[in-house]
Design an enzyme around this catalytic site. Structure first.
Site, PDB file in Angstrom:
ATOM      1  CE  LYS A 111      -7.382  19.228  47.070  1.00  0.00           C
ATOM      2  NZ  LYS A 111      -7.666  20.042  45.864  1.00  0.00           N
ATOM      3  CB  SER A 118      -7.591  23.900  47.238  1.00  0.00           C
ATOM      4  OG  SER A 118      -7.861  22.917  46.249  1.00  0.00           O
ATOM      5  CB  SER A 146      -6.931  23.499  43.277  1.00  0.00           C
ATOM      6  OG  SER A 146      -7.503  24.542  44.000  1.00  0.00           O
TER       7      SER A 146
HETATM    8  N1  GLN Z   1      -8.466  29.120  43.991  1.00  0.00           N
HETATM    9  C1  GLN Z   1      -9.698  28.770  43.351  1.00  0.00           C
HETATM   10  C2  GLN Z   1     -10.825  28.878  44.327  1.00  0.00           C
HETATM   11  O1  GLN Z   1     -10.584  29.215  45.419  1.00  0.00           O
HETATM   12  C3  GLN Z   1      -9.608  27.405  42.748  1.00  0.00           C
HETATM   13  C4  GLN Z   1      -9.727  26.320  43.732  1.00  0.00           C
HETATM   14  C5  GLN Z   1      -9.677  24.973  43.100  1.00  0.00           C
HETATM   15  O2  GLN Z   1      -9.268  24.820  41.959  1.00  0.00           O
HETATM   16  N2  GLN Z   1     -10.159  23.991  43.835  1.00  0.00           N
HETATM   17  O3  GLN Z   1     -11.949  28.637  44.011  1.00  0.00           O
END
Ligand code: GLN
Length: 493
Positions: A79, A159, A183
């Site tokens: 990532k 994400s 995410s």
């Molecule tokens: N979807 C969540 C957010 O936008 C979690 C994102 C994540 O876990 N990095 O904050």
């Protein structure tokens, strides 16, 4: 030769050891697959073929010398949030343009020390903020899955959308990901892959671009439960460079797989039956309950009464920490600089141009909830709610529950550029309704594919465990995987 990218990590490991093929051949197979598919899927933001081949050749030498590591010759995607020395590390943001760190994150260093091969950096939501991978500066990732008979492009979740899509489409053998509110688990559920967010403190956060430091955790996305167990074993460590990393030995998670679930108590939280949840999700949950019962577990109803406050509290705590973490991107130290008439103007121009819309929204929310006069009403109260959420889980575990079963997401993958979601960010935030509680409480959570919806798209179940009991999650998820089978997208790209 059979297509080497079809092999799981466990299979490739055995066949590399048996010298059926070389690590270089395996790496070349993945590089070929990336070249053929990435134009369509946009899972990688940078591919590092030279480095990959060099690492694979070194792996072959170690295999020949009988010095193979636990992940020797296994090609992985990383990532874009993980610092990789001399290689593109931009959290998929414009503001980090051209940033190539001079150091390696602890998690990736652990993987390379075990012999893994880096294929490149994976697309993601900008600074890991999002649930659809649409906030990336590099454009959206396409889910390798499509609804049956349809050709509409779907999101892979976020994400870690690039990680999930690359694993599902066989563009890497496994991938690193991070999870602040869901995410790892939500994109795993959207792509028919397995993702585990370990207990807060299990993996070092050192060298991972910070989003919300008290919630961020690294973990793997893999094609099956065994591969996820293999990857987490290598990723996890105690690290003096991250004071929140925990000084506990890393178990051999693979050893936990198999066997009956006799004597285990699985909790079913009634508060996870949310309004408007599709019938298919409820049906999937019931199937999961039946499978675990068949495997010998006892099923008990539990209550986690503060669940409904988790999402609003998360969207105070996470933006608050983000606004503070992202203050460092000022045009002076890294990446993009947009000149201004004086230094304050330069900061403003750089941040205005460098951050995307979602990141700006989070910074504004975070700054607001931390400002004098609002701090007590929002931030402090959210922290108190967080304690109550944690206590709910503790109560269930004290009553003898070993793990908690819930759906992973409230729906299957949705379309790219969904008008309804674009118009209302809160609707997008609702994707995290089943996952954020776990981050708020610092617990481990795994998403495992459990079936397909009526249109043929993957759905996942989530298991939540006690702190540092990832083994229980692997064991239980493995039982679900055995019952549910594996799910592969039909190739259209
Ligand atoms: N979807 C969540 C957010 O936008 C979690 C994102 C994540 O876990 N990095 O904050």
């Amino acid at each position: 030769m059979t297509d080497l990218t079809r092999l799981t990590i466990a299979e490739a490991r055995a066949r590399l050891a048996a010298k059926d093929f070389t690590a270089l051949e395996l790496t070349d197979a993945y590089l070929g697959a990336i070249e053929a598919a990435n134009g369509a899927l946009n899972a990688y933001v940078t591919v590092t073929p030279e480095q990959a081949r060099k690492m694979a050749v070194a792996s072959d030498a170690r295999i020949a010398d009988g010095k193979a590591g636990a992940l020797e010759g296994i090609p992985l995607g990383i990532k874009d949030l993980f610092a990789t020395e001399g290689v593109h590390t931009q959290a998929c943001s414009h503001i980090l343009d051209g940033f190539k760190p001079r150091y390696e994150s602890t998690v990736t260093a652990n993987l390379w020390a075990d012999g893994a091969v880096m294929l490149g950096k994976l697309n993601m939501d900008e600074f890991a903020m999002g649930s659809s991978n649409e906030s990336s500066y590099y454009g959206p990732v396409k889910n390798p899955w499509r609804a049956e008979g349809a050709n509409r492009d779907l999101v892979p979740g976020g994400s870690s959308g690039g990680s999930a899509a690359a694993v599902a489409a066989h563009l890497c053998a496994g991938a690193t990901a991070t999870d602040t509110g869901g995410s790892i688990r939500q994109p795993a559920a959207f792509t028919g892959t397995v993702g585990i967010k370990p207990t807060y403190g299990r993996c070092s956060r050192w060298g991972i671009v910070a989003f919300a430091s008290s919630l961020d955790q690294a973990g793997p996305i893999a094609r099956d439960v065994r591969d996820a167990a293999i990857l987490l074993k290598s990723m996890a460590s105690t690290d003096a460079k991250d004071t929140t990393s925990v000084d506990l030995p890393v178990p051999d998670y693979e050893q936990a797989l198999g066997g009956s679930l006799k004597g285990m108590k699985i909790g079913i939280p009634r508060e996870y039956r949310v309004d408007g949840m599709p019938d298919e999700i409820e049906a999937l949950w019931q199937k999961g309950i039946a499978w675990l019962k068949d495997a010998g577990a006892e099923i008990v109803d539990i209550s986690l009464p503060h669940t409904k406050y988790a999402l609003p509290a998360y969207y105070i705590v996470a933006p608050a920490e983000a606004s503070s973490n992202l203050a460092r991107y000022d045009g002076v130290r890294y990446g993009l600089r947009v000149d201004g008439k004086d230094i304050a103007d330069m900061y403003e121009q750089t941040r205005a141009e460098g951050f995307g819309q979602e990141v700006k929204r989070r910074i504004m929310i975070g700054t607001y909830v931390l400002s004098a006069g609002y701090y007590d009403a929002y931030y402090l109260r959210a922290q108190k709610v967080r304690t109550l959420i944690k206590r709910d889980f503790e109560t269930a575990f004290h009553a003898g529950v070993d793990a908690i079963l819930t759906p992973a997401t409230p729906s299957s993958a949705f379309g790219i550029a969904d008008q309804e979601l674009a118009a209302d960010p809160v609707k997008m935030y609702l994707n995290d309704v089943f996952t954020v509680t776990v981050n708020m409480a610092g617990l481990p959570g795994i998403a495992v594919p459990a079936g397909l919806d009526a249109s043929g798209l993957p759905l996942g179940l989530q298991l939540i465990g006690k702190p540092f009991e990832e083994e229980t999650l692997f064991k239980t998820a493995y039982a679900i995987e055995q019952a549910a089978g594996r799910f592969e997208p039909k190739r259209w790209w």
